[in-house]
Scaffold this active site. Structure first.
Site, short mmCIF file in Angstrom:
data_model
loop_
_atom_site.label_atom_id
_atom_site.label_comp_id
_atom_site.label_asym_id
_atom_site.label_seq_id
_atom_site.Cartn_x
_atom_site.Cartn_y
_atom_site.Cartn_z
N HIS A 153 -8.14 -5.02 -0.16
CA HIS A 153 -6.77 -4.26 -0.25
C HIS A 153 -5.87 -4.85 0.89
CE1 HIS A 153 -3.58 -1.34 -0.48
NE2 HIS A 153 -4.14 -0.75 0.55
N ASP A 154 -6.48 -5.49 2.24
CA ASP A 154 -5.72 -5.90 3.32
C ASP A 154 -5.29 -7.26 2.84
OD1 ASP A 154 -6.26 -3.89 4.92
OD2 ASP A 154 -7.93 -5.05 6.17
N ASP A 166 -8.55 -6.43 -4.60
CA ASP A 166 -8.20 -5.01 -4.23
C ASP A 166 -9.00 -4.07 -5.14
OD1 ASP A 166 -7.24 -2.76 -2.96
OD2 ASP A 166 -4.94 -3.45 -3.37
N ARG A 226 -12.02 5.88 10.45
CA ARG A 226 -11.38 4.42 10.36
C ARG A 226 -12.57 3.57 9.82
NH1 ARG A 226 -6.79 1.53 9.53
NH2 ARG A 226 -6.98 -0.39 10.69
N SER A 256 0.78 -1.09 0.09
CA SER A 256 0.13 0.05 0.01
C SER A 256 0.88 1.23 -0.06
CB SER A 256 -0.95 -0.02 1.34
OG SER A 256 -1.98 0.79 1.25
#
Length: 375
Positions: free
Chosen positions: A352-353, A319, A224, A154
Site C-alpha cells: 500500500h505504501d 497493495d 501503528r 489512500s
C-alpha cells in the site's frame, strides 16, 4: 520539462474561519482553523490550482523543507516540485491538514471554546464529506473557484473521489491513487483492533489524557505497528527482513530477536512520539464511514453519475489493503457513466505504501497525465 529539483524552504500558513461549519455528526463548529502550505504561483485566471489530500497520518507539509528544519522534508516531496510529476513550474499546489488533525488544524488537541480545555474525546467525529466542505472554504479564501485537479493516495484518494460527487463543478480532474470506494469488513476490522489498542491504554483516560500530562503511547505504538504491517507487502518484508535475527538476539524467549520485530517497534515508537491518539481514532473512523454509494442504494455508478471531472485511477499490484480490484470497481462505475477515465495498475513490491515511493514508472504515468491537464 525542466530537470526535477527541490522546492526549497516553505512556510506553513494558518487560516481562521469565523463562519460556522456543520458536520455530519450533527455538531457545528462555530469557528475553526486550517493549516496549509502552497507551492508554485497561482496564475491570473486562478485556474492552475491542485489540491493534495492527505492520508491517515499525513498533513499539510507535502513538499519542500522548513528553513529551520532542513531534514523535515514534505511527505510527497518526490512527487511535487519544479520539473517533478506535479510540476510547480506549471501548477499552484495546496496541501492542507484536515479538520481533526494534529498538525495545527482544529482538532482534539485544540481548545474547546466552551471550556478552554483541549477538546479531547469531545471533538466530533469527522467524515470525508466534512473535509470536502472545509477544503472548499479554503479554496474560497484563496480565490479558487475550480481546482485543475484534486489528487490523493489512500484516504486522500477517497477525498478526491468525494470531491467529484459533492462539488462536481469545482474539480476538472481527479487523481485517485491506491484507494477504494469503501472499506471491506477486513479493513474495518484492522481499524477497530488499532483503535482498541488506544482505547484500552490506561493512559488514554477516556480521550482526555491532555489534562493528565500523559499520552497513550503504548496503545498508539501498537496501533501503528498493526497498521504498518498492512501497508507493506509480504514480498517486501521477506526481501528486507526474511527471518534474520539481530546479532544480540538470545533464544527461546520473548524479547526482540527478529529484525522485523525491531523494525516494527522502531516504527511504532517513532509514530507514538509525534502523532495524536485522538486524531488516529478520528482518521480511522472517517475511513470506516466512507461509502459514497450508500445514499444511492449501494450503487457506485449512480453516486458518480453527476461527476464532470476526468479521472486517473492508479493501483499497485502488491497493495492488499486496497487491492487493484477495488480501484477497478471505481473504473467500472466511471465507464458505466461514460466518464473519461484512465487506469494503470503498477507493478510494485512496496504494498500500500507504493503511492509514496519514488518509482520511475509510477511517476511517468503521473507526469504524462498531468501534462494534459490544462492550466
Amino acid at each position: 520539462m525542466s530537470e526535477p529539483r527541490s522546492i526549497g524552504p516553505v512556510t506553513a500558513r494558518r487560516l481562521l474561519f469565523t463562519e460556522p461549519i456543520d458536520l455530519a455528526a450533527g455538531v457545528t463548529l462555530p469557528q475553526w482553523e486550517l493549516v496549509y502550505e502552497t507551492y508554485g504561483a497561482l496564475n491570473a485566471e486562478k485556474s492552475n490550482a491542485i489540491l493534495i489530500c492527505h492520508a491517515l497520518s499525513g498533513h499539510h507539509h507535502v513538499a519542500g523543507h522548513y528553513a529551520d528544519e532542513p531534514k523535515n522534508v514534505g511527505w510527497w516531496d518526490n512527487m511535487i516540485g519544479p520539473g517533478k510529476p506535479i510540476d510547480t513550474d506549471r501548477f499552484f499546489v495546496v496541501g492542507v491538514n484536515n479538520l481533526g488533525g494534529c498538525h495545527g488544524s482544529t482538532g482534539p488537541s485544540s481548545p474547546n471554546p466552551a471550556t478552554g480545555e483541549p477538546w479531547g474525546a469531545d471533538f466530533p467525529v469527522v467524515t470525508v464529506g466534512d473535509w470536502i466542505k472545509a477544503q472548499a472554504r479554503l479554496a474560497d479564501a484563496l480565490g479558487i473557484e475550480q481546482w485543475a485537479a484534486v489528487v490523493g493516495g489512500s484516504l486522500g484518494g477517497m477525498q478526491a473521489l468525494q470531491w467529484t460527487i459533492d462539488l462536481p463543478e469545482r474539480v476538472r480532474h481527479a487523481l485517485v491513487i491506491a484507494a477504494a470506494p469503501k472499506l471491506t469488513a477486513e479493513n474495518i476490522a484492522f481499524n477497530d483492533v488499532a483503535r482498541q489498542a488506544i482505547l484500552t491504554d490506561p493512559d488514554f483516560h477516556g480521550g482526555h489524557f491532555y489534562r493528565y500530562g500523559t499520552r497513550p503511547a503504548r496503545g498508539l505504538r501498537l496501533a501503528r505497528m498493526l497498521g504498518h504491517i498492512t501497508y507493506l507487502s509480504d514480498d517486501q518484508m521477506a526481501e528486507k527482513f526474511g527471518r534474520k535475527r539481530r546479532p544480540s538476539a538470545g533464544s527461546y524467549g520473548f524479547g526482540v530477536e527478529f529484525e522485523v520485530e525491531s523494525y516494527l517497534r522502531y516504527q511504532g515508537d517513532k509514530f507514538a512520539g509525534w502523532f495524536d491518539a485522538n486524531t488516529y481514532l478520528l482518521m480511522t473512523k472517517a475511513l470506516d464511514y466512507f461509502d459514497p454509494a450508500e445514499p444511492f442504494g449501494g450503487d457506485l455508478a449512480a453516486a458518480l453519475a453527476g461527476a464532470t471531472a476526468k479521472f486517473l485511477v492508479l493501483s499497485f499490484t502488491t497493495d492488499w489493503r486496497f487491492s487493484p480490484a477495488r480501484s477497478r470497481e471505481i473504473v467500472n462505475a466511471l465507464v458505466k457513466n461514460k466518464h473519461a477515465v484512465s487506469y494503470a495498475e503498477i507493478a510494485s513490491q512496496h504494498g500500500h505504501d507504493s503511492f509514496l515511493m519514488d518509482d520511475r514508472y509510477y511517476h511517468a504515468v503521473m507526469a504524462a497525465y498531468l501534462r494534459n491537464v490544462g492550466t
